[in-house]
Design an enzyme around this catalytic site. Structure first.
Site, PDB file in Angstrom:
ATOM      1  N   GLY A  22       0.791  -1.226   0.000  1.00 32.20           N
ATOM      2  CA  GLY A  22       0.000   0.000   0.000  1.00 32.20           C
ATOM      3  C   GLY A  22       0.823   1.277   0.000  1.00 32.20           C
ATOM      4  O   GLY A  22       2.018   1.269  -0.268  1.00 32.20           O
ATOM      5  N   HIS A  54       3.710   1.663  -8.039  1.00 33.25           N
ATOM      6  CA  HIS A  54       2.644   0.667  -7.848  1.00 33.25           C
ATOM      7  C   HIS A  54       1.645   0.724  -9.002  1.00 33.25           C
ATOM      8  O   HIS A  54       1.201  -0.305  -9.508  1.00 33.25           O
ATOM      9  CB  HIS A  54       1.879   0.952  -6.550  1.00 33.25           C
ATOM     10  CG  HIS A  54       2.665   0.779  -5.289  1.00 33.25           C
ATOM     11  ND1 HIS A  54       3.023   1.842  -4.494  1.00 33.25           N
ATOM     12  CD2 HIS A  54       3.159  -0.321  -4.676  1.00 33.25           C
ATOM     13  CE1 HIS A  54       3.691   1.397  -3.431  1.00 33.25           C
ATOM     14  NE2 HIS A  54       3.800   0.087  -3.519  1.00 33.25           N
ATOM     15  N   GLN A  83      14.266  -9.354  -4.211  1.00 29.08           N
ATOM     16  CA  GLN A  83      12.960  -9.968  -3.968  1.00 29.08           C
ATOM     17  C   GLN A  83      12.426 -10.615  -5.252  1.00 29.08           C
ATOM     18  O   GLN A  83      11.927 -11.744  -5.236  1.00 29.08           O
ATOM     19  CB  GLN A  83      11.990  -8.897  -3.471  1.00 29.08           C
ATOM     20  CG  GLN A  83      10.534  -9.296  -3.471  1.00 29.08           C
ATOM     21  CD  GLN A  83       9.657  -8.206  -2.895  1.00 29.08           C
ATOM     22  OE1 GLN A  83       9.644  -8.001  -1.681  1.00 29.08           O
ATOM     23  NE2 GLN A  83       8.923  -7.492  -3.731  1.00 29.08           N
TER      24      GLN A  83
HETATM   25  P1  AMP Z   1       5.699  -2.459  -1.725  1.00 24.15           P
HETATM   26  O1  AMP Z   1       4.324  -1.889  -1.536  1.00 24.15           O
HETATM   27  O2  AMP Z   1       6.794  -1.506  -1.401  1.00 24.15           O
HETATM   28  O3  AMP Z   1       5.854  -3.805  -1.080  1.00 24.15           O
HETATM   29  O4  AMP Z   1       5.845  -2.703  -3.281  1.00 24.15           O
HETATM   30  C1  AMP Z   1       4.901  -3.454  -3.995  1.00 24.15           C
HETATM   31  C2  AMP Z   1       5.425  -3.747  -5.371  1.00 24.15           C
HETATM   32  O5  AMP Z   1       5.679  -2.515  -6.050  1.00 24.15           O
HETATM   33  C3  AMP Z   1       6.758  -4.511  -5.352  1.00 24.15           C
HETATM   34  O6  AMP Z   1       6.759  -5.484  -6.382  1.00 24.15           O
HETATM   35  C4  AMP Z   1       7.762  -3.425  -5.610  1.00 24.15           C
HETATM   36  O7  AMP Z   1       8.948  -3.888  -6.224  1.00 24.15           O
HETATM   37  C5  AMP Z   1       6.993  -2.528  -6.551  1.00 24.15           C
HETATM   38  N1  AMP Z   1       7.548  -1.181  -6.545  1.00 24.15           N
HETATM   39  C6  AMP Z   1       7.774  -0.385  -5.465  1.00 24.15           C
HETATM   40  N2  AMP Z   1       8.346   0.773  -5.844  1.00 24.15           N
HETATM   41  C7  AMP Z   1       8.502   0.705  -7.196  1.00 24.15           C
HETATM   42  C8  AMP Z   1       9.053   1.587  -8.179  1.00 24.15           C
HETATM   43  N3  AMP Z   1       9.564   2.755  -7.872  1.00 24.15           N
HETATM   44  N4  AMP Z   1       9.039   1.178  -9.467  1.00 24.15           N
HETATM   45  C9  AMP Z   1       8.535  -0.032  -9.803  1.00 24.15           C
HETATM   46  N5  AMP Z   1       8.006  -0.905  -8.925  1.00 24.15           N
HETATM   47  C10 AMP Z   1       7.982  -0.546  -7.636  1.00 24.15           C
END
Ligand code: AMP
Length: 282
Positions: free
Chosen positions: A31, A37, A153
Site C-alpha cells: 500500500g 505501484h 525480492q
Molecule cells: P511495496 O508496496 O513496497 O511492497 O511494493 C509493492 C510492489 O511494487 C513490489 O513489487 C515493488 O517492487 C513494486 N515497486 C515499489 N516501488 C517501485 C518503483 N519505484 N518502481 C517499480 N516498482 C515498484
C-alpha cells in the site's frame, strides 16, 4: 472495484472468474501507492482480464526493530487510486486473517536470500516468500507482477515459483523514478528535506559506475569505479552505505568482470533510520 478482506471471499471470486475463462493478474503490495505501484497495476491490466491487488503490510517480513508500526498507510487513498487504475479486486486482509494463532509454516529460498538485504534484514525474505506463497494459493493468478525496484525480492520470487512449480508467470516491471532519479518508494515519505536531497546519492553512484565501465569493461576499471562510488556515498554526511555491488542478474553472484546484463545493487541508510534500496542494469 470490489474490496475483500476475507480469504474465502477473495478465493471464491477468483474461482468464479477462472470458471468464466478470465486470466487473473496479481500485484502484491503493502500500500501507500505511488506511480511505481500504479505502473505494476497497468502492466497487470495489459496482461490479464481481471486485476487483483493485495494490500497487506505483512508483519512477517519486518524484523523486531523495524518500521512495521509506523509504515505509511492510506487505505482510502489507495482504494481510490486502485479504482482509477482499473483494478477489479483489492484484497486487504487483517494480519489475523493471514496468520491465525496456529500458523507455523514458513517458505524460504536459501542462497538468494542470504546476501545483500538478507544480511541486513534477517528473516525478511522468508516473510516475503511465505506471504507471496499464501497470496498465490488464495488468488491463483496466471500472472504476478513485481517491481524491479526490489530486485533481490524479484529474483527470489522467480526462483521460488520455479522450485515449487507454481503455475504462475512472474513478470518484472522496470523501476519508476522521481525526476531527479530517486526510485519511488513508500518509505521516501520518511525523508526530511535535506535527507530527500541526500537520497539521490545512490542512483548517482550507480550512474557514475555505469559511465566509467561503459567504454572499458574490464575488472580493474570495475573495481576502481566501485571504490570511487562507495567513497562518494561515504562523503555524503546523511548517507551510510550498506552495500554496493555488481551482480549476475539471476544468481546475484558478484561479477568480477562487467557483462551486458550485469546489475548494480545497492542499499543506503539515510539520516540513520530510512533504508533506501535501488539497482541499475548496465
Ligand atoms: P511495496 O508496496 O513496497 O511492497 O511494493 C509493492 C510492489 O511494487 C513490489 O513489487 C515493488 O517492487 C513494486 N515497486 C515499489 N516501488 C517501485 C518503483 N519505484 N518502481 C517499480 N516498482 C515498484
Amino acid at each position: 472495484m470490489i474490496t475483500q478482506s476475507e480469504i474465502h471471499g477473495a478465493r471464491s471470486l477468483c474461482r468464479k472468474w477462472r470458471g468464466q475463462g478470465y486470466r487473473i493478474g496479481l500485484v502484491p503490495t503493502m500500500g501507500f501507492f505511488h506511480a511505481g505501484h500504479l505502473a505494476l497495476m497497468q502492466r497487470a491490466r495489459e496482461l490479464a482480464d481481471r486485476v487483483v491487488v493485495s494490500l497487506f503490510v505483512n508483519p512477517a517480513q519486518f524484523g523486531p526493530n523495524e518500521d512495521l508500526a509506523r509504515y505509511p498507510r492510506d487505505r482510502e487513498g489507495d482504494l481510490d487510486k486502485a479504482a482509477a487504475a482499473g483494478v477489479d479486486l483489492v484484497f486487504c486482509p487483517e494480519a489475523e486473517e493471514m496468520y491465525s494463532t496456529t500458523h507455523q509454516t514458513r517458505v524460504s529460498v536459501s542462497s538468494l536470500s542470504r546476501e545483500f538485504c538478507g544480511k541486513d534484514r534477517p528473516g525478511h525474505f522468508q516473510g516475503v516468500t511465505t506471504v507471496v506463497t499464501k497470496l498465490f494459493n488464495i488468488i491463483q493468478p496466471d500472472y504476478a507482477v513485481f517491481g524491479e525496484k526490489d530486485y533481490q525480492q524479484l529474483a527470489i520470487v522467480r526462483q521460488m515459483a520455479e522450485d515449487l512449480n507454481f503455475p504462475v508467470t512472474i513478470v518484472g516491471h522496470p523501476i519508476v523514478r522521481e525526476p531527479d532519479g530517486l526510485a519511488m518508494s513508500s518509505r521516501n515519505a520518511y525523508l526530511e528535506e535535506a535527507e530527500r536531497q541526500a537520497a539521490t546519492v545512490l542512483y548517482q553512484a550507480f550512474c557514475s559506475i555505469r559511465e566509467a565501465i561503459e567504454t572499458n569493461r574490464n575488472p580493474a576499471v570495475l573495481q576502481e569505479a566501485l571504490a570511487q562510488a562507495r567513497a562518494r556515498i561515504a562523503a555524503e554526511p546523511l548517507a551510510e552505505l550498506d552495500y554496493l555491488e555488481l551482480v549476475d542478474p539471476v544468481s546475484l553472484e558478484r561479477e568480477v568482470e562487467p557483462r551486458v546484463h550485469s546489475r548494480l545493487l545497492g542499499a543506503v541508510k539515510i539520516g540513520g533510520k530510512t533504508r533506501i534500496i535501488d539497482n541499475l542494469a548496465l
